[in-house]
Write a protein that holds these residues in place. Structure first.
Motif, PDB file in Angstrom:
ATOM      1  N   ARG A  57      -3.205   4.034  -9.401  1.00 19.74           N
ATOM      2  CA  ARG A  57      -2.384   4.963  -8.625  1.00 19.74           C
ATOM      3  C   ARG A  57      -1.382   4.206  -7.747  1.00 19.74           C
ATOM      4  N   ILE A  58      -1.821   3.141  -7.092  1.00 20.70           N
ATOM      5  CA  ILE A  58      -0.937   2.359  -6.224  1.00 20.70           C
ATOM      6  C   ILE A  58       0.143   1.660  -7.050  1.00 20.70           C
ATOM      7  N   VAL A  59      -0.252   1.064  -8.180  1.00 19.75           N
ATOM      8  CA  VAL A  59       0.730   0.358  -9.017  1.00 19.75           C
ATOM      9  C   VAL A  59       1.756   1.337  -9.592  1.00 19.75           C
ATOM     10  N   ARG A  95       0.395   3.278   3.141  1.00 17.44           N
ATOM     11  CA  ARG A  95      -1.064   3.436   3.023  1.00 17.44           C
ATOM     12  C   ARG A  95      -1.456   4.889   2.797  1.00 17.44           C
ATOM     13  N   LEU A  96      -0.696   5.807   3.407  1.00 19.71           N
ATOM     14  CA  LEU A  96      -1.019   7.230   3.309  1.00 19.71           C
ATOM     15  C   LEU A  96      -0.015   7.937   2.423  1.00 19.71           C
ATOM     16  N   ARG A 113      -3.113  11.392   3.258  1.00 21.15           N
ATOM     17  CA  ARG A 113      -4.389  10.935   2.712  1.00 21.15           C
ATOM     18  C   ARG A 113      -4.261   9.476   2.258  1.00 21.15           C
ATOM     19  N   PRO A 114      -5.247   8.621   2.572  1.00 20.57           N
ATOM     20  CA  PRO A 114      -5.195   7.220   2.120  1.00 20.57           C
ATOM     21  C   PRO A 114      -5.203   7.130   0.595  1.00 20.57           C
ATOM     22  N   ARG A 139       5.680  -2.641   5.327  1.00 21.70           N
ATOM     23  CA  ARG A 139       5.688  -2.666   3.863  1.00 21.70           C
ATOM     24  C   ARG A 139       4.538  -1.930   3.199  1.00 21.70           C
ATOM     25  N   GLY A 140       3.363  -1.879   3.811  1.00 17.86           N
ATOM     26  CA  GLY A 140       2.220  -1.288   3.133  1.00 17.86           C
ATOM     27  C   GLY A 140       1.827  -2.130   1.927  1.00 17.86           C
TER      28      GLY A 140
END
Length: 307
Positions: free
Chosen positions: A128-130, A90-91, A95-96, A51-52
């Motif tokens: 950025r993740i959201v 994650r990547l 890139r993380p 899932r990350g």
């Protein structure tokens, strides 16, 4: 306050319920206390599953874990948990997404912070993740998802990009995110009738029902949801039907629901149709709450759809 990434492993020794509580050791106490009142992102590590980054929530307070020396519980603010529409790896392009996990040349770091179960998350990384997991245009995506009108005939809507936190707290946005996750989890099939109905344009008939209502401290977790047809959703919300302690037998308030209605609307075996992924099945605690607080509590004299 500070935002965090919280690592979650379903089979670990820590008894997490992501929409309610996060269990952690004393070594992370200071970091989690600093995050009280702020948002966190849940992350499932590669070795635990695919899932990350998979959800957001807000920490309300931290308490010692009863009966467990050196362990603490971060209590999640009711109504804040929201699963991502799309789980985020994650990547991205190698890139993380977390700068703290990124080497100077852009490649992933190994060891060190990568292995921490609780990590500080800068505002930019959080946004950025959201944005990847819960896109700003999610409502528009859902509104046009089953629209039979050819794309060439549609006018492109103007998209107003709301700030991340405003989006996460706005009820309309959360309702759309919840509906998408629940209906997808049940493959657009009613959990109680077993039927998968669509209209002429392909739009699914099934709705997303909260088991424990949001206004009564229920969460927007898929495990607090059921995919139900419109009539069964109405019946469930009014306590005419529920789910037994075995988490699969459908209960019916027989003195209020005619037998022929039961025969027409419910699966012949009287059992719940569950999601293919067991992690999305209704949580026993939510079903128990519904049985104890909603089932059999219909207001007398309220009109019913079969009269």
């Amino acid at each position: 306050m500070v935002k965090l990434v919280l690592m979650h492993k379903a089979e670990s020794i820590y008894e997490d319920e992501p929409d309610a509580v996060y269990d952690f050791p004393r070594s992370y106490l200071k970091a989690v206390q600093d995050a009280i009142g702020d948002w966190i992102v849940y992350y499932e590590p590669v070795k635990a599953g695919p899932r990350g980054y998979f959800a957001v929530a807000r920490i309300e307070r931290v308490i010692p874990k009863p009966g467990a020396e050196g362990r603490y519980l971060a209590l999640i603010q009711p109504g804040s948990f929201l699963p991502f529409d799309t789980e985020v790896p994650r990547l991205r392009n190698g890139r993380p997404l977390e700068e703290s996990l990124t080497a100077a040349n852009g490649t992933p770091l190994r060891g060190g912070a990568v292995q921490l179960a609780v990590r500080r998350l800068p505002e930019g990384d959080f946004a950025r993740i959201v944005d990847l997991g819960l896109p700003p245009e999610l409502e528009q995506m859902e509104a046009t998802r089953f629209n039979p009108e050819p794309a060439a005939l549609r006018e492109e809507p103007l998209t107003f990009k709301r700030p991340v936190i405003e989006r996460l707290t706005r009820r309309n946005y959360r309702d759309v995110a919840f509906r998408r996750k629940v209906r997808d989890a049940y493959d657009f099939r009613c959990a109680m009738s077993g039927l998968r109905l669509r209209n002429g344009g392909g739009r699914p008939e099934v709705q997303a029902a909260h088991i424990r209502p949001v206004e009564r401290q229920g969460s927007d977790s898929v495990r607090n949801g059921l995919a139900l047809s419109g009539t069964l959703h109405w019946m469930f919300d009014r306590g005419l039907i529920s789910i037994a302690e075995d988490c699969e037998t459908i209960l019916v308030s027989r003195n209020k629901v005619p037998g022929d209605v039961v025969d027409r609307l419910l699966s012949p075996n009287g059992k719940l149709h569950k999601p293919e992924d067991p992690r999305n099945s209704p949580h026993p605690a939510n079903l128990r709450w519904h049985r104890e607080n909603i089932f059999g509590q219909i207001m007398p004299g309220e009109p019913v759809p079969w009269n």
